[in-house]
Motif scaffolding. Sequence first.
Motif, PDB file in Angstrom:
ATOM      1  N   UNK A 107       0.837  -1.201   0.000  1.00 49.06           N
ATOM      2  CA  UNK A 107       0.000   0.000   0.000  1.00 49.06           C
ATOM      3  C   UNK A 107       0.871   1.250   0.000  1.00 49.06           C
ATOM      4  N   UNK A 108       1.878   1.298   0.864  1.00 48.33           N
ATOM      5  CA  UNK A 108       2.774   2.459   0.901  1.00 48.33           C
ATOM      6  C   UNK A 108       3.446   2.684  -0.453  1.00 48.33           C
ATOM      7  N   UNK A 109       3.884   1.604  -1.097  1.00 44.32           N
ATOM      8  CA  UNK A 109       4.528   1.723  -2.410  1.00 44.32           C
ATOM      9  C   UNK A 109       3.540   2.228  -3.457  1.00 44.32           C
ATOM     10  N   UNK A 110       2.313   1.728  -3.418  1.00 48.17           N
ATOM     11  CA  UNK A 110       1.293   2.161  -4.382  1.00 48.17           C
ATOM     12  C   UNK A 110       0.965   3.638  -4.194  1.00 48.17           C
ATOM     13  N   UNK A 111       0.884   4.082  -2.955  1.00 45.69           N
ATOM     14  CA  UNK A 111       0.593   5.492  -2.694  1.00 45.69           C
ATOM     15  C   UNK A 111       1.787   6.376  -3.039  1.00 45.69           C
ATOM     16  N   UNK A 112       2.984   5.903  -2.779  1.00 43.06           N
ATOM     17  CA  UNK A 112       4.182   6.675  -3.125  1.00 43.06           C
ATOM     18  C   UNK A 112       4.269   6.891  -4.633  1.00 43.06           C
ATOM     19  N   UNK A 113       3.783   5.928  -5.408  1.00 44.04           N
ATOM     20  CA  UNK A 113       3.834   6.026  -6.866  1.00 44.04           C
ATOM     21  C   UNK A 113       2.926   7.125  -7.418  1.00 44.04           C
ATOM     22  N   UNK A 114       1.940   7.560  -6.635  1.00 43.30           N
ATOM     23  CA  UNK A 114       1.026   8.621  -7.095  1.00 43.30           C
ATOM     24  C   UNK A 114       1.197   9.912  -6.306  1.00 43.30           C
ATOM     25  N   UNK A 115       2.146   9.941  -5.381  1.00 42.89           N
ATOM     26  CA  UNK A 115       2.298  11.077  -4.483  1.00 42.89           C
ATOM     27  C   UNK A 115       2.528  12.399  -5.205  1.00 42.89           C
ATOM     28  N   UNK A 116       3.409  12.440  -6.180  1.00 47.78           N
ATOM     29  CA  UNK A 116       3.711  13.705  -6.872  1.00 47.78           C
ATOM     30  C   UNK A 116       2.442  14.272  -7.512  1.00 47.78           C
ATOM     31  N   UNK A 117       1.632  13.427  -8.118  1.00 50.64           N
ATOM     32  CA  UNK A 117       0.375  13.853  -8.755  1.00 50.64           C
ATOM     33  C   UNK A 117      -0.644  14.317  -7.719  1.00 50.64           C
ATOM     34  N   UNK A 118      -0.673  13.662  -6.574  1.00 46.45           N
ATOM     35  CA  UNK A 118      -1.604  14.079  -5.524  1.00 46.45           C
ATOM     36  C   UNK A 118      -1.224  15.447  -4.961  1.00 46.45           C
ATOM     37  N   UNK A 119       0.041  15.675  -4.807  1.00 47.18           N
ATOM     38  CA  UNK A 119       0.504  16.948  -4.246  1.00 47.18           C
ATOM     39  C   UNK A 119       0.465  18.090  -5.257  1.00 47.18           C
ATOM     40  N   UNK A 120       0.485  17.751  -6.559  1.00 47.89           N
ATOM     41  CA  UNK A 120       0.510  18.781  -7.603  1.00 47.89           C
ATOM     42  C   UNK A 120      -0.264  18.256  -8.817  1.00 47.89           C
ATOM     43  N   UNK A 121      -1.479  18.713  -8.968  1.00 50.64           N
ATOM     44  CA  UNK A 121      -2.355  18.206 -10.030  1.00 50.64           C
ATOM     45  C   UNK A 121      -1.805  18.485 -11.433  1.00 50.64           C
ATOM     46  N   UNK A 122      -0.861  19.421 -11.558  1.00 53.69           N
ATOM     47  CA  UNK A 122      -0.286  19.699 -12.875  1.00 53.69           C
ATOM     48  C   UNK A 122       0.752  18.646 -13.287  1.00 53.69           C
ATOM     49  N   UNK A 123       1.153  17.799 -12.349  1.00 55.03           N
ATOM     50  CA  UNK A 123       2.038  16.672 -12.681  1.00 55.03           C
ATOM     51  C   UNK A 123       1.277  15.712 -13.596  1.00 55.03           C
ATOM     52  N   UNK A 124       1.993  14.975 -14.442  1.00 55.78           N
ATOM     53  CA  UNK A 124       1.314  13.995 -15.291  1.00 55.78           C
ATOM     54  C   UNK A 124       0.558  12.972 -14.437  1.00 55.78           C
ATOM     55  N   UNK A 125      -0.630  12.630 -14.891  1.00 58.39           N
ATOM     56  CA  UNK A 125      -1.422  11.625 -14.177  1.00 58.39           C
ATOM     57  C   UNK A 125      -0.714  10.275 -14.255  1.00 58.39           C
ATOM     58  N   UNK A 126      -0.810   9.482 -13.206  1.00 57.33           N
ATOM     59  CA  UNK A 126      -0.178   8.163 -13.232  1.00 57.33           C
ATOM     60  C   UNK A 126      -0.868   7.251 -14.247  1.00 57.33           C
ATOM     61  N   UNK A 127      -0.166   6.230 -14.660  1.00 57.06           N
ATOM     62  CA  UNK A 127      -0.745   5.221 -15.547  1.00 57.06           C
ATOM     63  C   UNK A 127      -1.961   4.601 -14.861  1.00 57.06           C
ATOM     64  N   UNK A 128      -2.898   4.153 -15.661  1.00 56.04           N
ATOM     65  CA  UNK A 128      -4.133   3.579 -15.119  1.00 56.04           C
ATOM     66  C   UNK A 128      -3.851   2.432 -14.146  1.00 56.04           C
ATOM     67  N   UNK A 129      -2.908   1.573 -14.448  1.00 57.24           N
ATOM     68  CA  UNK A 129      -2.614   0.446 -13.562  1.00 57.24           C
ATOM     69  C   UNK A 129      -2.026   0.911 -12.234  1.00 57.24           C
ATOM     70  N   UNK A 130      -1.238   1.960 -12.271  1.00 59.56           N
ATOM     71  CA  UNK A 130      -0.635   2.520 -11.053  1.00 59.56           C
ATOM     72  C   UNK A 130      -1.724   3.167 -10.199  1.00 59.56           C
ATOM     73  N   UNK A 131      -2.593   3.927 -10.839  1.00 58.65           N
ATOM     74  CA  UNK A 131      -3.708   4.571 -10.139  1.00 58.65           C
ATOM     75  C   UNK A 131      -4.644   3.522  -9.548  1.00 58.65           C
ATOM     76  N   UNK A 132      -4.951   2.490 -10.331  1.00 59.29           N
ATOM     77  CA  UNK A 132      -5.832   1.426  -9.858  1.00 59.29           C
ATOM     78  C   UNK A 132      -5.268   0.736  -8.618  1.00 59.29           C
ATOM     79  N   UNK A 133      -3.977   0.480  -8.618  1.00 60.19           N
ATOM     80  CA  UNK A 133      -3.349  -0.190  -7.468  1.00 60.19           C
ATOM     81  C   UNK A 133      -3.480   0.655  -6.203  1.00 60.19           C
TER      82      UNK A 133
END
Length: 129
Positions: A12-38
């Motif tokens: 869970x921590x790894x999955x959340x870390x993979x989307x952290x930059x996008x969560x903190x800054x919406x202008x960052x590229x959105x994560x891949x669908x599989x990464x977001x799904x995880x």
Amino acid sequence: MARQAAVNPEELRAALAAVEAWLRNESEPAPARTVLAAAVRGSARTLAADAPGGSVEVRVPPFVAVQCIEGPRHTRGTPPNVVETDPRTWLLLATGLLEFETALASGALTASGSRAAEVARWLPISRLG
């Protein structure tokens, strides 16, 4: 809904870390669908494991719907207590970057039924570092 196996906290921590930059800054590229799904599935299933029950359904389309919180179990039709939001809002809530009441007031989250707001008690699920 079938009971889900507990989510490994490290996964869970790894999955959340993979989307952290996008969560903190919406202008960052959105994560891949599989990464977001995880991240969405892992955090929602952790909620279901932390707050077992069938009283409230949490929906994060298109990725997951889980039942949680002890009380009368829902088995057919539209559940009486539903929390629904988009994946980014859910992850902001799950990581403590957004408060439940703020998301509700902004319309980013809907909570219907007398027990739906009890989900807030179980948030955040895992704070980002």
